[in-house]
Design a protein around this motif. Sequence first.
Motif, PDB file in Angstrom:
ATOM      1  N   VAL A   9      -7.592  44.637  64.397  1.00 21.52           N
ATOM      2  CA  VAL A   9      -6.344  44.500  63.648  1.00 21.52           C
ATOM      3  C   VAL A   9      -5.209  45.046  64.511  1.00 21.52           C
ATOM      4  CG1 VAL A   9      -7.444  44.614  61.377  1.00 21.52           C
ATOM      5  CG2 VAL A   9      -6.655  46.719  62.458  1.00 21.52           C
ATOM      6  N   TRP A  10      -4.029  44.518  64.291  1.00 21.37           N
ATOM      7  CA  TRP A  10      -2.834  44.947  65.021  1.00 21.37           C
ATOM      8  C   TRP A  10      -1.889  45.597  64.022  1.00 21.37           C
ATOM      9  CZ3 TRP A  10      -1.242  42.771  70.118  1.00 21.37           C
ATOM     10  CH2 TRP A  10      -2.313  42.153  70.773  1.00 21.37           C
ATOM     11  N   ASP A  11      -1.284  46.733  64.416  1.00 26.48           N
ATOM     12  CA  ASP A  11      -0.267  47.346  63.566  1.00 26.48           C
ATOM     13  C   ASP A  11       0.793  46.299  63.218  1.00 26.48           C
ATOM     14  OD1 ASP A  11      -1.433  49.824  63.530  1.00 26.48           O
ATOM     15  OD2 ASP A  11       0.029  50.788  64.846  1.00 26.48           O
ATOM     16  N   GLN A  12       1.289  46.325  61.994  1.00 26.70           N
ATOM     17  CA  GLN A  12       2.272  45.332  61.559  1.00 26.70           C
ATOM     18  C   GLN A  12       3.528  45.358  62.422  1.00 26.70           C
ATOM     19  OE1 GLN A  12       1.749  42.898  59.185  1.00 26.70           O
ATOM     20  NE2 GLN A  12       3.600  42.108  60.138  1.00 26.70           N
ATOM     21  N   ASP A  13       4.049  46.544  62.732  1.00 29.37           N
ATOM     22  CA  ASP A  13       5.252  46.632  63.575  1.00 29.37           C
ATOM     23  C   ASP A  13       4.983  46.042  64.957  1.00 29.37           C
ATOM     24  OD1 ASP A  13       6.754  47.790  61.574  1.00 29.37           O
ATOM     25  OD2 ASP A  13       6.475  49.848  62.309  1.00 29.37           O
ATOM     26  N   LEU A  14       3.799  46.298  65.495  1.00 32.83           N
ATOM     27  CA  LEU A  14       3.444  45.741  66.795  1.00 32.83           C
ATOM     28  C   LEU A  14       3.349  44.217  66.716  1.00 32.83           C
ATOM     29  CD1 LEU A  14       2.596  45.938  69.743  1.00 32.83           C
ATOM     30  CD2 LEU A  14       0.262  46.415  68.950  1.00 32.83           C
ATOM     31  N   SER A  15       2.764  43.700  65.660  1.00 32.54           N
ATOM     32  CA  SER A  15       2.679  42.246  65.486  1.00 32.54           C
ATOM     33  C   SER A  15       4.067  41.619  65.438  1.00 32.54           C
ATOM     34  CB  SER A  15       1.921  41.896  64.210  1.00 32.54           C
ATOM     35  OG  SER A  15       0.570  42.248  64.321  1.00 32.54           O
ATOM     36  N   ASN A  16       4.975  42.258  64.711  1.00 26.55           N
ATOM     37  CA  ASN A  16       6.344  41.747  64.622  1.00 26.55           C
ATOM     38  C   ASN A  16       7.046  41.794  65.982  1.00 26.55           C
ATOM     39  OD1 ASN A  16       5.977  41.362  61.876  1.00 26.55           O
ATOM     40  ND2 ASN A  16       6.987  43.267  61.302  1.00 26.55           N
ATOM     41  N   ASP A  17       6.886  42.905  66.695  1.00 30.41           N
ATOM     42  CA  ASP A  17       7.495  43.032  68.026  1.00 30.41           C
ATOM     43  C   ASP A  17       6.924  42.000  68.997  1.00 30.41           C
ATOM     44  OD1 ASP A  17       9.038  45.139  67.109  1.00 30.41           O
ATOM     45  OD2 ASP A  17       7.795  46.699  68.045  1.00 30.41           O
ATOM     46  N   ALA A  18       5.619  41.773  68.927  1.00 28.96           N
ATOM     47  CA  ALA A  18       4.980  40.797  69.808  1.00 28.96           C
ATOM     48  C   ALA A  18       5.505  39.387  69.516  1.00 28.96           C
ATOM     49  CB  ALA A  18       3.461  40.846  69.653  1.00 28.96           C
ATOM     50  N   ALA A  19       5.674  39.071  68.250  1.00 24.57           N
ATOM     51  CA  ALA A  19       6.205  37.751  67.879  1.00 24.57           C
ATOM     52  C   ALA A  19       7.634  37.582  68.379  1.00 24.57           C
ATOM     53  CB  ALA A  19       6.144  37.563  66.365  1.00 24.57           C
ATOM     54  N   ASP A  20       8.449  38.623  68.232  1.00 26.20           N
ATOM     55  CA  ASP A  20       9.827  38.571  68.725  1.00 26.20           C
ATOM     56  C   ASP A  20       9.864  38.394  70.242  1.00 26.20           C
ATOM     57  OD1 ASP A  20      10.829  38.875  66.164  1.00 26.20           O
ATOM     58  OD2 ASP A  20      11.236  41.030  66.396  1.00 26.20           O
ATOM     59  N   GLU A  32       1.036  33.283  79.318  1.00 22.88           N
ATOM     60  CA  GLU A  32       0.332  34.476  79.802  1.00 22.88           C
ATOM     61  C   GLU A  32       0.141  35.484  78.665  1.00 22.88           C
ATOM     62  OE1 GLU A  32       0.137  36.097  83.565  1.00 22.88           O
ATOM     63  OE2 GLU A  32      -0.902  34.177  83.463  1.00 22.88           O
ATOM     64  N   PHE A  33       1.195  35.690  77.875  1.00 17.76           N
ATOM     65  CA  PHE A  33       1.132  36.663  76.788  1.00 17.76           C
ATOM     66  C   PHE A  33       0.113  36.229  75.741  1.00 17.76           C
ATOM     67  CE2 PHE A  33       2.892  38.630  72.863  1.00 17.76           C
ATOM     68  CZ  PHE A  33       2.740  39.956  73.237  1.00 17.76           C
ATOM     69  N   SER A  34       0.094  34.960  75.405  1.00 16.85           N
ATOM     70  CA  SER A  34      -0.895  34.445  74.452  1.00 16.85           C
ATOM     71  C   SER A  34      -2.310  34.639  74.980  1.00 16.85           C
ATOM     72  CB  SER A  34      -0.648  32.966  74.166  1.00 16.85           C
ATOM     73  OG  SER A  34       0.581  32.790  73.507  1.00 16.85           O
ATOM     74  N   ARG A  35      -2.495  34.355  76.255  1.00 17.40           N
ATOM     75  CA  ARG A  35      -3.817  34.550  76.883  1.00 17.40           C
ATOM     76  C   ARG A  35      -4.224  36.024  76.836  1.00 17.40           C
ATOM     77  NH1 ARG A  35      -5.910  35.173  82.284  1.00 17.40           N
ATOM     78  NH2 ARG A  35      -3.802  35.239  83.152  1.00 17.40           N
ATOM     79  N   ALA A  36      -3.271  36.921  77.110  1.00 15.73           N
ATOM     80  CA  ALA A  36      -3.556  38.357  77.081  1.00 15.73           C
ATOM     81  C   ALA A  36      -3.931  38.810  75.669  1.00 15.73           C
ATOM     82  CB  ALA A  36      -2.360  39.145  77.600  1.00 15.73           C
ATOM     83  N   CYS A  37      -3.196  38.343  74.665  1.00 16.16           N
ATOM     84  CA  CYS A  37      -3.507  38.712  73.281  1.00 16.16           C
ATOM     85  C   CYS A  37      -4.881  38.204  72.871  1.00 16.16           C
ATOM     86  CB  CYS A  37      -2.426  38.199  72.339  1.00 16.16           C
ATOM     87  SG  CYS A  37      -0.846  39.061  72.522  1.00 16.16           S
ATOM     88  N   PHE A  71       2.276  39.868  84.937  1.00 12.20           N
ATOM     89  CA  PHE A  71       3.004  41.071  84.546  1.00 12.20           C
ATOM     90  C   PHE A  71       1.976  42.135  84.197  1.00 12.20           C
ATOM     91  CE2 PHE A  71       2.648  38.166  80.975  1.00 12.20           C
ATOM     92  CZ  PHE A  71       2.074  38.939  79.989  1.00 12.20           C
ATOM     93  N   SER A  72       2.400  43.373  84.193  1.00 11.28           N
ATOM     94  CA  SER A  72       1.505  44.470  83.842  1.00 11.28           C
ATOM     95  C   SER A  72       1.432  44.561  82.329  1.00 11.28           C
ATOM     96  CB  SER A  72       2.055  45.766  84.433  1.00 11.28           C
ATOM     97  OG  SER A  72       1.311  46.867  83.970  1.00 11.28           O
ATOM     98  N   ILE A  73       0.231  44.617  81.790  1.00  3.34           N
ATOM     99  CA  ILE A  73       0.059  44.756  80.343  1.00  3.34           C
ATOM    100  C   ILE A  73      -0.991  45.827  80.065  1.00  3.34           C
ATOM    101  CG2 ILE A  73      -1.564  42.822  80.227  1.00  3.34           C
ATOM    102  CD1 ILE A  73      -0.392  42.311  77.367  1.00  3.34           C
ATOM    103  N   VAL A  74      -0.608  46.739  79.193  1.00  2.00           N
ATOM    104  CA  VAL A  74      -1.474  47.849  78.810  1.00  2.00           C
ATOM    105  C   VAL A  74      -1.568  47.863  77.285  1.00  2.00           C
ATOM    106  CG1 VAL A  74      -1.745  50.361  78.821  1.00  2.00           C
ATOM    107  CG2 VAL A  74      -0.828  49.200  80.844  1.00  2.00           C
ATOM    108  N   ALA A  75      -2.775  47.963  76.774  1.00  2.00           N
ATOM    109  CA  ALA A  75      -3.000  48.044  75.332  1.00  2.00           C
ATOM    110  C   ALA A  75      -3.481  49.449  74.975  1.00  2.00           C
ATOM    111  CB  ALA A  75      -4.047  47.025  74.902  1.00  2.00           C
TER     112      ALA A  75
END
Length: 96
Positions: A9-20, A32-37, A71-75
């Motif tokens: 599950v993803w935090d709701q605020d994080l989901s909203n930020d990711a969509a934006d 790339e972002f979709s692939r990373a998610c 790009f660098s991506i850290v979860a």
Amino acid sequence: MTRRAYTVVWDQDLSNDAADFWMGASQEIRSEFSRACDEIDMTLASAPDSVGRQWQGLPDQFIWSLPGYSFSIVAVYRINRGDRIVNVTRLHLSKT
């Protein structure tokens, strides 16, 4: 068929930020972002302990730097082993 050991599950605020972020990004970055998610969801659902390392000294909180992106991506995520839930709490993105 792969058995999913955990629910991600993803935090709701994080989901909203990711969509934006996705809405404002170029097509290349969106892809790339979709692939990373997708990678985050699939990997954490099957083996959350295998990719991250403990973060901030908390036994249930982990940080994972995803390789192979333009790009660098850290979860940052938490594992609730009792309920078998992984909660993605933060993403950090930067151009490399």
